[in-house]
Scaffold this active site. Structure first.
Site, mmCIF file in Angstrom:
data_model
loop_
_atom_site.group_PDB
_atom_site.id
_atom_site.type_symbol
_atom_site.label_atom_id
_atom_site.label_comp_id
_atom_site.label_asym_id
_atom_site.label_seq_id
_atom_site.Cartn_x
_atom_site.Cartn_y
_atom_site.Cartn_z
ATOM 1 N N HIS A 276 -2.834 -2.167 7.918
ATOM 2 C CA HIS A 276 -3.979 -2.095 7.013
ATOM 3 C C HIS A 276 -3.494 -1.698 5.625
ATOM 4 O O HIS A 276 -2.453 -1.069 5.471
ATOM 5 C CB HIS A 276 -5.012 -1.085 7.519
ATOM 6 C CG HIS A 276 -4.519 0.319 7.467
ATOM 7 N ND1 HIS A 276 -3.668 0.834 8.417
ATOM 8 C CD2 HIS A 276 -4.725 1.306 6.569
ATOM 9 C CE1 HIS A 276 -3.386 2.090 8.115
ATOM 10 N NE2 HIS A 276 -4.008 2.401 6.988
ATOM 11 N N HIS B 175 -0.225 -1.461 -0.704
ATOM 12 C CA HIS B 175 0.916 -1.721 0.179
ATOM 13 C C HIS B 175 0.477 -1.558 1.633
ATOM 14 O O HIS B 175 -0.576 -1.002 1.907
ATOM 15 C CB HIS B 175 2.044 -0.730 -0.120
ATOM 16 C CG HIS B 175 1.627 0.693 0.122
ATOM 17 N ND1 HIS B 175 1.047 1.476 -0.856
ATOM 18 C CD2 HIS B 175 1.674 1.465 1.237
ATOM 19 C CE1 HIS B 175 0.761 2.669 -0.358
ATOM 20 N NE2 HIS B 175 1.119 2.691 0.917
#
Length: 187
Positions: A126, A42
């Site tokens: 990220h 995620h």
């Protein structure tokens, strides 16, 4: 409960990422890394940590408003990088400014709900794929990811995710993530 707001990539994007990460496992030293679990991949927007259950209803309401004020945007996985010598990540390209705005709104929603948030830092999108406790030269992995570019998708919702930390004492045990709620972007 331990919570964070996130963007969850769709299954087809996760499969594509899985193929890229599988190639990294062939590199020397890969066994020394703790690879994150695919079900947990995620983009964290706002990490809230432990949140009192009495705060959750207001947090949900405010996150719903944050999602409503944010438009859908296009995103794709792109390249890779590292934080120091201990964290390897996949980057993003496309609607980065929209994602930063969504992260700021999620963080503000948490603060206004009474969640004590750490000091504000500039958002860097990220998706963490590996960590290590020892200093490790991650450059070969980053080099391998240099040309990686995933298919674009439309980010259409904001998710509130609960993190269940491992407690069984098993080697390489992974956290388990549970989506508590999700709201469509743009209402």
């Amino acid at each position: 409960m331990r919570l964070f707001a996130a963007v969850l990539p769709p299954d087809e994007v996760l499969r594509e990422l899985g193929a890229a990460v599988d190639r990294l496992h062939a590199l020397p030293g890969s066994r020394g890394l703790r690879w994150t679990g695919r079900p947990g991949w995620h983009f964290t927007l706002a990490f809230m940590g432990e949140v009192d259950e009495r705060t959750v209803p207001e947090l949900r309401e405010r996150l719903g408003r944050a999602a409503h004020r944010s438009e859908e945007f296009r995103l794709r996985l792109f390249g890779g990088g590292r934080f120091g010598r201990r964290t390897l990540w996949i980057g993003a390209a496309g609607g980065i400014e929209e994602m930063r705005m969504l992260a700021e709104r999620a963080e503000a929603a948490a603060r206004r709900s009474g969640v004590p948030m750490d000091e504000h830092r500039a958002y860097h999108p990220h998706l963490t794929v590996a960590r290590t406790r020892a200093d490790t030269d991650l450059r070969p992995y980053v080099d391998e990811l240099h040309g990686f570019e995933g298919a674009p998708w439309t980010v259409s919702e904001l998710a509130l995710v609960r993190s269940h930390l491992p407690g069984g004492g098993l080697e390489r045990e992974q956290p388990r993530y549970e989506t508590v709620d999700a709201w469509p972007l743009g209402g």
